[in-house]
Design a protein around this motif. Structure first.
Motif, mmCIF file in Angstrom:
data_model
loop_
_atom_site.group_PDB
_atom_site.id
_atom_site.type_symbol
_atom_site.label_atom_id
_atom_site.label_comp_id
_atom_site.label_asym_id
_atom_site.label_seq_id
_atom_site.Cartn_x
_atom_site.Cartn_y
_atom_site.Cartn_z
ATOM 1 N N UNK A 124 31.593 -18.302 -26.981
ATOM 2 C CA UNK A 124 32.254 -17.197 -27.691
ATOM 3 C C UNK A 124 31.355 -16.424 -28.645
ATOM 4 N N UNK A 125 30.341 -17.076 -29.221
ATOM 5 C CA UNK A 125 29.506 -16.387 -30.210
ATOM 6 C C UNK A 125 28.279 -15.744 -29.586
ATOM 7 N N UNK A 126 28.096 -15.875 -28.270
ATOM 8 C CA UNK A 126 26.912 -15.319 -27.617
ATOM 9 C C UNK A 126 27.012 -13.795 -27.523
ATOM 10 N N UNK A 127 25.872 -13.150 -27.597
ATOM 11 C CA UNK A 127 25.782 -11.688 -27.488
ATOM 12 C C UNK A 127 25.480 -11.258 -26.052
ATOM 13 N N UNK A 128 24.587 -12.016 -25.380
ATOM 14 C CA UNK A 128 24.296 -11.780 -23.966
ATOM 15 C C UNK A 128 23.986 -13.127 -23.314
#
Length: 705
Positions: A124-128
């Motif tokens: 959930x906290x990943x950007x890519x």
């Protein structure tokens, strides 16, 4: 760890950012802070409080007055135009985060078919996230993944990818991290890659096993896959491996080594020390290092050093599945020792690379719990963490048909997790066992939530190892108290508390009640940890002749096997196993840790006595009560001159008395009726006896006619 850089920012809540500025930079002062996202939008932050820390930093608590987008990449600027990444930190520990991102689908990991493979990763906290396939011809392909609901990232790759390796590249908290897939079930050497496999090609047979009335029907035998067959010259062609563990041939049968020996013991369960991927050995060079394996790297991929083909992604799976099949075919259930309480290397652990901080116990100050003394503690209170470990256990049970789990440092884990593991796995295998170490470890988990002995009443079908039994019967295992005696090693004054131990510490006499029912208790005097019983006796029974120490060892084994509760034997205990005085041999050589069948040959009489005691337990239900109320009705004790103990058990069919005399005098006892002697320091043919001569250092089991 916080307060290590000049300028740090942490998103600790949906409306809260915590900033630390070193006083070595701008004296740690800033009157304004801003949050900037990847689209260059600016959000001004409100300063709520400022305080100085003991580490020469100034701490700012800032309020976010606009809605955050979880997974967006944010930077914090201070008034001097310096910026730092705003790391998703304590926000992942909030109930709102858990509620917002809990995913209950069953498709995480690679979902293989011959036409295509779908990949799904919870982050959930990943950007890519970029998927990288690593084909056998050396070519690599990358696929950008798309974020979906509940923070799950997905992509589908066409074609038959069976046997193809892959990793994920995750951009989170401002940097790229390459990682294996924690949801994969196979991978490469030394956890370098995950791999795609056709699960349908890896189905394992099941065999009917005798039903268990309760966990107290079990006789557990702990061993290591490596130790059990690594000794040279024992006829095993694949020593120290899954294949070697169940290998039988004319040589092993003639020498009674390896699996041929295991089958002969009469045990019901073999407990294997960790077999899932651990980091403290080199799989490519398995002889370079030795380690027990309590250093988990991956909970669903098997350890490669136990495979005959380390570079194969699926060989270890086939070989372990065959091990379980062969054990079941021969009436032996398989329990696994699993390590869910910590990670080998927190910073490189897959989940830490994917969802930083979520899977580890952390407080609001950014400190990490270390109750395991391994540098980190897994957080099993978070919903996706709890789900991962439960699903892992369910998958092991369904896929490999295992029969039980021993949970390492279970006191680090939450009560809810452990109970749910039992219930879910038992729904698959009605005779499933769950037990573990119940020490009350000093972690950040509140005491009332820990799956420790103090909370045994909240774990009605889970068992704990009884340290009371171990220390009272054998003597303290502490390196500083190795000379301390237990009842069997000569401390006759412990007679009263021995009664409590033989009743699984479920009664209120002899000592305080520790456990609710015998099914909640693992009785043992020796396991892989600490000195073996034989090595301890070299210190606490120093000067005694070997035959006396053998009798003492046999008495300890008899108490383990005849006591109410669940008996547990350490491999080699039945032939006076020695580790040459080394108390903690977790990283010692094979020479120290191997099962020594030559030594076994020299103590064959002890082995035969152990087999007889196992048979007595299994043939007589009065040794296997699972409920405490039955103990008050059917178990009683008597002392002989304050030196020996009579342990009396009965049921509707028979009455059996066991005599334990650890002293040096000869005692005499007149029985109230005639008995057949089932065991007198070994096999006995005496029948119709009423007057007993109880020799020194003696164990006797007799049944009334």
């Amino acid at each position: 760890m916080r307060q290590k850089d000049y300028f740090e920012a942490y998103i600790d809540g949906y409306d809260k950012v915590v900033v630390y500025m070193s006083k070595q930079s701008y004296e740690g002062k800033s009157a304004r802070f801003y949050l900037k996202d990847s689209k260059e939008q600016i959000i001004e932050l409100k300063i709520c409080s400022i305080e100085d820390t003991q580490n020469n930093y100034r701490k700012y608590i800032l309020e976010i007055e606009e809605e955050l987008t979880i997974g967006e990449e944010y930077y914090v600027y201070h008034e001097h135009a310096r910026k730092t990444i705003a790391e998703y930190s304590y926000i992942v520990k909030t109930d709102r985060f858990d509620e917002e991102f809990f995913y209950d689908g069953n498709d995480l990991g690679p979902m293989y078919s011959r036409r295509h493979t779908s990949f799904a990763l919870w982050a959930p906290t990943a950007y890519r996230i970029v998927l990288e396939l690593k084909r056998n011809n050396g070519l690599c392909e990358t696929f950008e993944m798309k974020r979906g609901e509940k923070g799950v990232w997905r992509t589908t790759v066409p074609g038959d990818l069976n046997g193809v390796a892959y990793t994920y590249h995750v951009r989170v908290n401002g940097r790229w991290r390459e990682t294996i897939d924690p949801y994969a079930i196979c991978g490469g050497a030394n956890s370098s890659v995950s791999a795609i496999c056709d699960r349908e090609s890896l189905r394992f047979r099941t065999y009917p096993l005798p039903p268990m009335h309760s966990a107290c029907d079990a006789v557990i035998y702990e061993t290591s896959v490596r130790d059990f067959t690594i000794q040279s010259g024992i006829g095993v062609h694949h020593p120290g491996t899954f294949r070697g563990f169940v290998e039988e041939n004319p040589v092993t049968q003639a020498m009674q080594t390896g699996f041929s020996y295991l089958r002969s013991l009469g045990i019901t369960h073999v407990q294997l020390m960790p077999v899932f991927d651990f980091g403290s050995v080199d799989e490519v060079y398995p002889q370079m290092f030795y380690n027990w394996g309590y250093d988990p790297v991956h909970h669903r991929c098997l350890e490669g050093i136990y495979s005959t083909d380390i570079l194969s992604y699926s060989a270890r799976m086939r070989e372990f599945g065959h091990l379980v099949e062969e054990c079941h075919k021969n009436g032996i259930r398989v329990n696994l020792d699993v390590v869910f309480n910590h990670a080998y290397d927190k910073e490189n652990f897959a989940f830490e690379n994917i969802v930083p901080n979520y899977f580890f116990l952390m407080n609001e100050q950014g400190d990490f719990s270390n109750g395991s003394w391994c540098g980190n503690d897994i957080d099993t209170t978070r919903r996706m963490s709890r789900r991962y470990f439960i699903d892992t256990c369910v998958w092991m049970t369904r896929f490999y048909h295992i029969d039980g789990l021993r949970l390492d440092l279970m006191g680090i884990l939450s009560i809810d997790l452990v109970n749910e593991i039992y219930l879910r796995c038992r729904s698959i295998n009605p005779d499933f066992m769950v037990y573990g170490e119940g020490w009350d470890m000093p972690s950040f988990l509140p005491q009332e939530q820990r799956a420790s002995i103090r909370n045994t009443g909240k774990l009605p079908f889970v068992a704990h190892f009884s340290d009371r039994f171990r220390d009272v019967i054998k003597g303290s295992t502490s390196a500083y108290e190795i000379a301390n005696k237990g009842f069997c090693t000569g401390a006759e004054h412990l007679l009263d508390i021995v009664k409590n131990c033989l009743c699984a510490s479920c009664v209120d006499f002899g000592a305080g009640q520790m456990f609710a029912n015998p099914r909640n208790v693992i009785n043992y005097v020796e396991c892989h940890d600490n000195h073996t019983s034989w090595d301890k006796m070299r210190e606490c029974c120093r000067g005694e002749e070997r035959w006396i120490r053998k009798r003492r060892q046999e008495m300890m084994i008899a108490m383990v096997l005849l006591a109410q509760g669940i008996p547990f034997l350490h491999s080699g205990q039945e032939f006076a196993r020695t580790k040459h005085g080394i108390g903690n041999s977790y990283d010692q050589s094979d020479a120290i840790n191997q099962i020594d069948y030559l030594r076994r040959n020299g103590y064959q009489d002890m082995v035969e006595h152990t087999k007889l005691l196992i048979r007595i337990r299994r043939e007589h239900p009065a040794f296997r009560y699972s409920i405490t109320e039955d103990l008050y009705q059917h178990v009683s004790f008597e002392e002989i001159e304050g030196q020996a103990l009579i342990y009396k058990v009965k049921d509707g069919q028979e009455e059996i008395w066991s005599f334990f005399h650890p002293g040096a005098t000869t005692l005499y006892y007149h029985l109230p009726g005639n008995v057949d002697i089932l065991y007198y320091n070994g096999p006995s043919t005496l029948t119709d006896q009423q007057d007993l001569e109880i020799q020194p250092y003696t164990t006797i089991v007799c049944r009334f006619r």
